[in-house]
Every structure is written in structure tokens, then in C-alpha cells.
Design an enzyme around this catalytic site. Structure first.
Site, PDB file in Angstrom:
ATOM      1  CB  THR A 174      55.449 -12.966 -89.536  1.00 29.94           C
ATOM      2  OG1 THR A 174      55.934 -12.894 -90.947  1.00 29.94           O
ATOM      3  CG2 THR A 174      55.418 -14.772 -89.921  1.00 29.94           C
ATOM      4  CG  ASP A 185      52.787 -19.164 -92.961  1.00 30.69           C
ATOM      5  OD1 ASP A 185      52.622 -19.217 -94.545  1.00 30.69           O
ATOM      6  OD2 ASP A 185      52.319 -20.134 -92.824  1.00 30.69           O
ATOM      7  N   GLY A 227      56.873 -21.220 -96.420  1.00 33.54           N
ATOM      8  CA  GLY A 227      55.769 -19.863 -95.325  1.00 33.54           C
ATOM      9  C   GLY A 227      56.955 -18.331 -94.810  1.00 33.54           C
ATOM     10  CD  GLU A 228      59.954 -18.134 -91.450  1.00 35.66           C
ATOM     11  OE1 GLU A 228      60.847 -17.909 -92.024  1.00 35.66           O
ATOM     12  OE2 GLU A 228      60.370 -19.543 -91.355  1.00 35.66           O
ATOM     13  N   GLY A 229      56.602 -15.929 -95.224  1.00 40.80           N
ATOM     14  CA  GLY A 229      56.360 -14.352 -95.532  1.00 40.80           C
ATOM     15  C   GLY A 229      57.450 -14.616 -96.734  1.00 40.80           C
TER      16      GLY A 229
END
Lengths: 360, 360
Positions: A62, A173, A316-318
Site C-alpha cells: 500500500t 494505494d 483503493g488501499e488494496g
């Protein structure tokens, strides 16, 4: 002339794929009845060269960075949120932490360019290339040299994890403004029109959406010359530091024959850049989910990927990558652990009988 | 007059749902960015009356039975496969065993009407109502009394598991010929045309598909009078013993306020019957996946369900239900374990700023 990145991506193991396919046909189930799990088990065999692809050591990368364009009213959140969310990651309170705990994955949080002085923390990799990008509406986001440096940092992170027996890499991200940068990247690389790519990100209203579209149009015009040179230059022109870092993670994981599960829109933009730099890298990608963000579908089509999940996620963030992990595991386990027709003494599907049985 | 089943299904807990919804809005993520996981967390709260719905004790009810119609060329597999697959379940070699092991679920295998003398086995519940149904093309599959008995057996299985602290029930099936019976049930209950419901099941060819369609048309005509009486009579007329057992499992689990994850086409037919018997039961259902079998979509629409997964599965056994378990867990965990904006010191989405920020 375009600058390049030197990296060797090994071809997929066709022999292992044929073996996996042959075994699928002998398992105690109607042909193709496990649908996409069967195809996934074959793809994974191609990536790793073995039918029992290991998946125990799973790492979510991340990567975080700030974006100059965030100051231009393109996000529903203030720019400080990037740094605040990095702290949230380190405290274990974000969605990616919760899901990674559930899925037994480790989150590697790296600062590729957050515009804040983040405290030293044992779980934070400090790889700041610069304090945020410049606004893509006024010129390049960063220099080509900086883009190359961020890619190198991403490659380093992946290499370190490969040395620690990484089995599967997942991309993630954090960066307020990064759907704008990703949309610009995607438009630049695909020649799609911003109206078909720019979405609402974290949730801008109609006016914010129009500002985002305009920002992307301006960015493409202002940076046209640099964009024309090649993917690395395009990344420097309209990309982001965390996006460049993800390009590096993806390239290096594929070079190490590790499956890479791609999260949503931002990771998709990074995947597209990676595939332009080294086309063979796409063979190592698995799309975790279909993002709600406009334009994600176009990215996936160009990469030849069909997402495993479709849950209206846009975080997001994974998160959308980690959620797909049980499906990878299910694909590998069914291929390896199910009984074959022979072993179980189960009558096989009788094609001839099906064709010839009387209409009684 | 239609016969009925006496069962009380408690209403969903609206208060718990409102609490879950309010908490979702305070978590450190953009509003609605976890998409369907958010809705799922709210639904689960409604079913169980608590935000932290327990999911540890998960049981797949894989019920098996034979079908008289299987002798009429409607399946790609010979009828003996039902019994052979039950043995495969008991030996742990089938897809449902592999996936249940992965997901920490227990498989309860029950014989509701297999046309074979199955050996005694500690993991096999012997609840045989009769040795297979009669062919639905010639008259009713079973008597209304037998249908009621099979429903009772399913209820018993669920009640036993609830006494052992069942948290979540999952439905599964095995029975050569049961896509034909399910298609007939669905047509009878929805008045859809067989051409829009009958699919290839385990993989019949064009000729087999036409035989299936014709078998369903004949079954609907032959049993028209019994079908007209009500859902229980329809189940007796064109259903199956394992399908009736699943109706019982679904009804009893919902009566006990347990979430029920519905597998594919056959389980969907059972869910439709259960919802006709007691409409409130639909509030406790979660659709695990979208089956490849034609007509499944129509069933889900009538139940008001959207499947969590869409992986081209068409195996049954409970596989498409078990695969959805990690998503239920993700929904509950994110709702309960994520930090709120307050706790994390993260700036909230500023609606006003988004609306008023200058176009700079």
C-alpha cells in the site's frame, strides 16, 4: 527517444498450464463446472510453474503519495487526509488492515511522496522521492528521473519481499487526488476521452467531476510533448509517485514469477504503465475486482483481464485485491485436493450416452 | 385448499440495521466506498440483531436424493453418480469438501432419498423418505405427505445445528436430474416458460436440452391440478426430496434468525418454495453466486437477491455458497473493526468544501 526500464519477465510455463488443464478434466465434477476458478488455477500454474502454487506469504503493497492536482478541487477530501490515512494504516484501523488481518496478509505501507513529515514507525517504509507531485495541469508531475527513482523504490520493496519468500503480491494505494492522475495516465496511454475515464473518485459532486475532467484535459494538453515520448515519460508527466512505485512492484513481482493481484482504478493505471514498459508482465496479473470508478473497465480490457469480484467497491488501499485472495486459494486447492473420477470410483460423464440415449 | 407449514419467521431487526448504517457512515472511508459489503453488513445486523454477527460456526447442508426423471435422458451423467458422489463427499474428495475445509465450514451430508443402499457412516445422516422420486413426466414426484416429511427432515437438521450453536447455514445439493426438477418447480411457481428456465445442467448437448425442456413441459401439464393448489403441493408434484429438505433447512434457519447463504440453481428453487410458504424468510437469505444455469437470474430477481459472486459456477453441492463466506466475514469485520473518523483523527469528507471550492 523513449527512455526504458531494463527488466526480464519470464514467459508463462505452458507445460504446467497443460498439466493443470488435464488434471481439471479428471476431477470429480462436470467439465468446466468450477467456471473461472478452473481458468485461474491454470493461469497460476503458468505463472509459478507448479500446480500447487503457494499462496501463504501474501503481501499488500500500500503505497502513499500526494498530488499537486489535489489543490484544484478535484477531491471530496482535503489533501491532509493522505498523511492521516497513512497513520490510520500504521494504527491498523483502515479497511485494508481489517481485511488483511482476515486474509492473513501483511500490509507494507510505504511513503513514496507524502507531503508531510510522517513520524518514524517500524511499519512505515520511508521512500519519499519528493513531497508530492507538481500539479499536472501546469506541467509534468515529476521529472523522468524521479519517476524512475519511484519505480526503483517499488522494485526494491518487491525484491525485499521476494527474498523473504513472497508468494503473492497485491497492490494498493493512498493519495488524495490520485484518481485524477490515474485518469490522466489512462487517457494518455489509451487515447480514450476524459469523459469516458474520469469518475467521481471518493465522491465529488457534478461540479467537482467537471473540474476533474477539465484538469485531465488541461494536463494532457500541457504535457502532450512529454507524453508522446513513451510510457515512462507519460508516467512522469501525469502520473503520481505511489503509482510509479506500484509500477515497480508489479514489474519486479512478475520478474520473480509471483502472481500480482491488481486492486482497482489506481492500481489499474499502474498495471497499464507496467504492461507498456514490459508487455509480458500482464501474464502475471490477476484483477481483484471491478472498480466503480469510470474507466476501470477500459483498463482491464486493454490488459486482457476479467475481474474476479464485482462488489461496487471504490476504496483503493488494496481492499479489492485482498478480497480476491480466497478465490485464488480456492482455485489452487480444488485443483490439487479434489479426487479424480478414478480415485473416487465415480462414473464419468458419458458423452456417447448423452448423444445416443433414446428419447424415452 | 392448499396445505400449509406452520412456522414463525421473526421480522428483521430494524434498529440494529439503523445502527449498522450509522456506524458505516463514521468509518474511515469515503461514503459507500465498500459497496455491497456495506449493504451486507447492514442486512446481517437485521437478521441477527447485532452488529458483530457471529460467523464462526458455519455449516453446509449438502442434501442428496435421486430423481425419477433422470432415467429420461435429461442428464449427461448416469443416475448412479448420485450415490457415488455421496461416497465422495464422505471421503472428503469433492469440491464442497475442499472448499469447506478452506473456509472452516462443516459439511452435513444427508440422504433424503438416494436410490441406493448407502453404507452406514458417522458423517452421513440417513433420512431417506423414499428411494428417489417418481418421474415428474408421469405424475407427481412424491406425495404431499412425503414432501412434508422431507421438509421436516431438513428442519430437524437445521434445528440440531442451531442447538449446537450454528451461526450461518449454507445450502447444497446432489442429485442427478435435479436441474430438471428445479426448472419445473421454478416454471410452476413463476409461470416462466421452460425455454427461459431449462439449462444444460451438468452439460447435456442440444438434443439433451430439448429432452429436458420437453420433460418439464410434460411435467407441468401432467401435474397441473396439483400445482394449482399451492407451493407445498407444487413441491410434491415436480420437486425433489433433497429440494424439499433444503426448503426445511432454509425455513428453520430463518426461524432461528440465522443467515442462510443460498447456493445456485437447485438451492434457488428451494429458496423460492420456502419464500412462497413463508415470505419473510427471504430477509434471511444471501445469494452466494450467480449460477451459469439458465433461469437462475429469474429466481434471484423474484427473491429480491443479488448474488455476491459471479464466477460461471454450475456445480452445486454448496460450492457457490461456501465461496461467499469470506465476503460475509469481510462485511462484519470492516463494520466492527475499522476506526471511525473521530478515533483516527482523519478529516471527514467536506461536502461544503466540495460544493464551494473555487475553480482555481
Amino acid at each position: 527517444m523513449a527512455e526504458s526500464i531494463q527488466i526480464y519477465i519470464p514467459p508463462l510455463d505452458e507445460g504446467a498450464m497443460r498439466q493443470a488443464e488435464a488434471r481439471q478434466a479428471r476431477l470429480t465434477k462436470p467439465a468446466a463446472s468450477l467456471g473461472r476458478l478452473e481458468a485461474l488455477s491454470i493461469s497460476l500454474a503458468g505463472m509459478t510453474g507448479r500446480l500447487d502454487t503457494p499462496l501463504a506469504n501474501r503481501v499488500v503493497f500500500t503505497l502513499a503519495a500526494d498530488h499537486g492536482v489535489a489543490l484544484e478541487g478535484v477531491s471530496a477530501y482535503p489533501r491532509e487526509v493522505t498523511a492521516q490515512m497513512v497513520l490510520n494504516f500504521l494504527n491498523g484501523g483502515a479497511a485494508i488492515n481489517v481485511l488483511a488481518r482476515q486474509m492473513d496478509a501483511r500490509v507494507v505501507v510505504a511513503d513514496l511522496g507524502v507531503d508531510a513529515d510522517l513520524p518514524a514507525h517500524p511499519d512505515l517504509r520511508s521512500l519519499k522521492v519528493r513531497r508530492g507531485t507538481a500539479s499536472i495541469t501546469r506541467g509534468p508531475a515529476m521529472s523522468v528521473r524521479e519517476a524512475r527513482q519511484a519505480i526503483g523504490h517499488g522494485r526494491l520493496l518487491a525484491r525485499e519481499e521476494i527474498a523473504r519468500s513472497l508468494d503473492v503480491a497485491l497492490t494498493g494505494d493512498m493519495g488524495i487526488g490520485n484518481t485524477t492522475a490515474s485518469a490522466a495516465l489512462i487517457c494518455a496511454l489509451t487515447e480514450l476521452d476524459p469523459k469516458d475515464v474520469v469518475g467521481r473518485g471518493t465522491g465529488v459532486d457534478d461540479e467537482g467531476l467537471e473540474r476533474k475532467r477539465q484538469a485531465v484535459r488541461t494536463a494532457l494538453a500541457v504535457n502532450a510533448e512529454l507524453i508522446s515520448k513513451g510510457p515512462l515519460e507519460t508516467l512522469a508527466a501525469v502520473g503520481g509517485l505511489e503509482i510509479a512505485g506500484l509500477v515497480g512492484v508489479i514489474l519486479e513481482a512478475a520478474a520473480g514469477r509471483r502472481p500480482v493481484v491488481i486492486d482497482g482504478f489506481i492500481s489499474g493505471a499502474a498495471a497499464l504503465v507496467a504492461a507498456r514498459i514490459a508487455p509480458a508482465v500482464a501474464g502475471y496479473m490477476i484483477a481483484g475486482h471491478r472498480s466503480q470508478e469510470l474507466g476501470h473497465g477500459a483498463v482491464l480490457r486493454r490488459l486482457g483481464l476479467t475481474p474476479l469480484l464485482d462488489l461496487d467497491l471504490r476504496l483503493g488501499e488494496g481492499t479489492g485485491a485482498v478480497l480476491a485472495l480466497p478465490l485464488l486459494e480456492a482455485a489452487v486447492r480444488t485443483l490439487n485436493e479434489m479426487a479424480t473420477f478414478d480415485e473416487a470410483g465415480v462414473s464419468e460423464r458419458d458423452q456417447e450416452a448423452a448423444h445416443n440415449s433414446p428419447h424415452n
